[in-house]
Design an enzyme around this catalytic site. Structure first.
Site, PDB file in Angstrom:
ATOM      1  N   GLN A  11       0.906  -1.199   0.045  1.00  0.00           N
ATOM      2  CA  GLN A  11       0.042   0.008  -0.206  1.00  0.00           C
ATOM      3  C   GLN A  11       0.771   1.387   0.140  1.00  0.00           C
ATOM      4  O   GLN A  11       1.919   1.253   0.814  1.00  0.00           O
ATOM      5  CB  GLN A  11      -0.906   0.126   1.248  1.00  0.00           C
ATOM      6  CG  GLN A  11      -1.949   1.144   1.303  1.00  0.00           C
ATOM      7  CD  GLN A  11      -3.089   0.613   2.398  1.00  0.00           C
ATOM      8  OE1 GLN A  11      -3.118  -0.447   2.787  1.00  0.00           O
ATOM      9  NE2 GLN A  11      -3.922   1.698   2.597  1.00  0.00           N
ATOM     10  N   SER A  92       4.668  -5.864   3.439  1.00  0.00           N
ATOM     11  CA  SER A  92       3.466  -5.490   3.960  1.00  0.00           C
ATOM     12  C   SER A  92       2.285  -6.551   3.184  1.00  0.00           C
ATOM     13  O   SER A  92       2.419  -7.692   3.032  1.00  0.00           O
ATOM     14  CB  SER A  92       2.924  -4.576   4.498  1.00  0.00           C
ATOM     15  OG  SER A  92       1.656  -4.231   5.181  1.00  0.00           O
ATOM     16  N   LEU A  93       1.329  -5.829   2.454  1.00  0.00           N
ATOM     17  CA  LEU A  93       0.268  -6.344   1.571  1.00  0.00           C
ATOM     18  C   LEU A  93       1.050  -7.115   0.536  1.00  0.00           C
ATOM     19  O   LEU A  93       0.717  -8.018   0.022  1.00  0.00           O
ATOM     20  CB  LEU A  93      -0.404  -5.321   1.161  1.00  0.00           C
ATOM     21  CG  LEU A  93      -1.671  -5.399   0.252  1.00  0.00           C
ATOM     22  CD1 LEU A  93      -1.327  -5.640  -1.429  1.00  0.00           C
ATOM     23  CD2 LEU A  93      -2.329  -6.446   0.419  1.00  0.00           C
ATOM     24  N   ARG A 117      -9.258  -7.742   5.022  1.00  0.00           N
ATOM     25  CA  ARG A 117      -8.008  -7.411   5.786  1.00  0.00           C
ATOM     26  C   ARG A 117      -8.103  -5.867   5.835  1.00  0.00           C
ATOM     27  O   ARG A 117      -7.836  -5.260   6.736  1.00  0.00           O
ATOM     28  CB  ARG A 117      -6.856  -7.714   4.926  1.00  0.00           C
ATOM     29  CG  ARG A 117      -5.451  -7.420   5.721  1.00  0.00           C
ATOM     30  CD  ARG A 117      -4.233  -8.077   4.904  1.00  0.00           C
ATOM     31  NE  ARG A 117      -3.023  -7.646   5.659  1.00  0.00           N
ATOM     32  CZ  ARG A 117      -2.070  -6.697   5.436  1.00  0.00           C
ATOM     33  NH1 ARG A 117      -2.519  -5.848   4.498  1.00  0.00           N
ATOM     34  NH2 ARG A 117      -1.015  -6.507   6.017  1.00  0.00           N
ATOM     35  N   HIS A 201       0.507  -1.887  11.542  1.00  0.00           N
ATOM     36  CA  HIS A 201       1.683  -2.450  11.766  1.00  0.00           C
ATOM     37  C   HIS A 201       1.885  -2.210  13.507  1.00  0.00           C
ATOM     38  O   HIS A 201       3.314  -1.987  13.607  1.00  0.00           O
ATOM     39  CB  HIS A 201       2.897  -2.603  11.036  1.00  0.00           C
ATOM     40  CG  HIS A 201       2.410  -2.956   9.793  1.00  0.00           C
ATOM     41  ND1 HIS A 201       2.481  -4.373   9.517  1.00  0.00           N
ATOM     42  CD2 HIS A 201       2.521  -2.622   8.426  1.00  0.00           C
ATOM     43  CE1 HIS A 201       2.272  -4.716   8.089  1.00  0.00           C
ATOM     44  NE2 HIS A 201       2.123  -3.683   7.576  1.00  0.00           N
ATOM     45  N   GLN A 250       1.599 -10.641  11.092  1.00  0.00           N
ATOM     46  CA  GLN A 250       2.148  -9.622  10.135  1.00  0.00           C
ATOM     47  C   GLN A 250       1.256  -8.173  10.280  1.00  0.00           C
ATOM     48  O   GLN A 250       1.735  -7.025  10.110  1.00  0.00           O
ATOM     49  CB  GLN A 250       2.118  -9.738   8.734  1.00  0.00           C
ATOM     50  CG  GLN A 250       2.719  -8.727   7.673  1.00  0.00           C
ATOM     51  CD  GLN A 250       1.969  -8.805   6.223  1.00  0.00           C
ATOM     52  OE1 GLN A 250       0.961  -8.355   6.308  1.00  0.00           O
ATOM     53  NE2 GLN A 250       2.511  -9.307   5.401  1.00  0.00           N
TER      54      GLN A 250
END
Length: 321
Positions: A11, A92-93, A117, A201, A250
């Protein structure tokens, strides 16, 4: 023999009009977005091409968009060149993109999952109660110390360790504001709030992680055909249970991107390719380790230099594994 790694952005790398040049030459790009759009019951490609940017930036939309973008570019690469990298990873994503491209997740299942998510992450904190800020010019240990000082019974901690001297913090809005002041006083070159809708996060995302955990439990997962180095442990999980656990953790764990890139270098990786729109990861890679070429793959003209670099590594048509 040196190895190669394909890295998938997350993202923040989205932009209106992205991948249009690639889509003009390769129908698989639009086809990939069409599959995702069918899952979400919306014209995702139209949104990507014309905006508005504000809708594209909504977390439940951005996440399936960036997943689709990474997968689309990978599918174009596979049409043009059968070389398989030795490793995959994602920021991440982007880890979901890597798992799809490595054959661990079905694409449509992943689209559905990352949309959820994103919705869970958006809902985890009331609007305005959480924040993120980028800190430039201080190392991770300094920022972590200042976060502890600023917390005052609230949540604030490093969320993305993106490059040497580039750390993103996340947490309660008041605590993040206090960290920004402390970092500036400590000599940070910059310490600025980020225009994000949720504090990703960090521990404030644990409610989102718990909701995602239920969806992960029913998700079909295969052993990846290519090792995917995950964000939380920097290992290539193979079992469905280990992959589920890593994706769950995560959500509320920091992204140690510096350590992940260094772990790839330690595995004898001699070329890294950012597979998807933007040049965020390639820029970070050059800051983390200048000795390893990190190239972008998102435009038609990007393919030639990457093939040349692969040949320089003496990789065969099926990778070096």
């Amino acid at each position: 023999m040196s190895k190669s790694a394909f890295l998938f952005p997350g993202q923040g790398s989205q932009s209106v009009g992205m991948l249009s040049e690639l889509a003009d030459l390769y129908p698989v790009v639009k086809e990939t977005f069409q599959i995702a759009g069918n899952v979400l019951e919306m014209d995702l490609w139209q949104l990507v091409q014309t905006g508005p940017a504000e809708q594209l930036a909504l977390t439940p939309i951005t996440q399936p968009v960036m997943l689709s973008a990474g997968v689309a570019v990978w599918r174009v690469w596979q049409q043009e060149n059968p070389a398989i990298p030795d490793f995959m990873a994602g920021h991440s994503l982007g880890e979901y993109s890597a798992l799809v491209c490595a054959g661990a997740l079905d694409f449509a299942d992943a689209v559905r999952l990352v949309h959820l998510r994103g919705s869970y992450m958006q809902a985890a904190t009331p609007v305005g109660s959480g924040a993120m800020a980028a800190v430039m010019g201080l190392d991770e240990e300094q920022v972590e110390t200042l976060c502890r000082e600023a917390a005052q019974a609230q949540v604030v901690a490093p969320a993305n360790i993106n490059a040497p001297g580039q750390v993103v913090v996340a947490g309660d809005a008041d605590a993040v504001a206090r960290v920004v002041v402390l970092c500036k006083a400590a000599g940070a070159k910059r310490a600025v709030p980020l225009p994000v809708s949720s504090p990703f996060h960090c521990d404030l995302m644990k409610p989102a992680a718990e909701r995602l955990k239920a969806d992960l439990a029913t998700l079909a997962i295969k052993a990846p055909a290519v090792p995917v180095i995950n964000n939380v442990d920097l290992v290539a999980a193979e079992s469905a249970a280990d992959i589920r656990e890593a994706l769950y953790r995560q959500v509320f764990s920091p992204v140690p991107w510096v350590a992940l890139v260094k772990s790839l270098v330690s595995r004898d990786t001699g070329l890294m390719v950012e597979c998807g729109p933007g040049k965020v990861l390639s820029g970070l890679g050059r800051r983390i380790d200048k000795s390893v070429p990190t190239l972008s793959l998102a435009m038609p003209e990007d393919f030639g230099p990457i093939v040349e670099q692969l040949q320089n590594l003496n990789l065969s048509g099926t990778g070096s594994r």
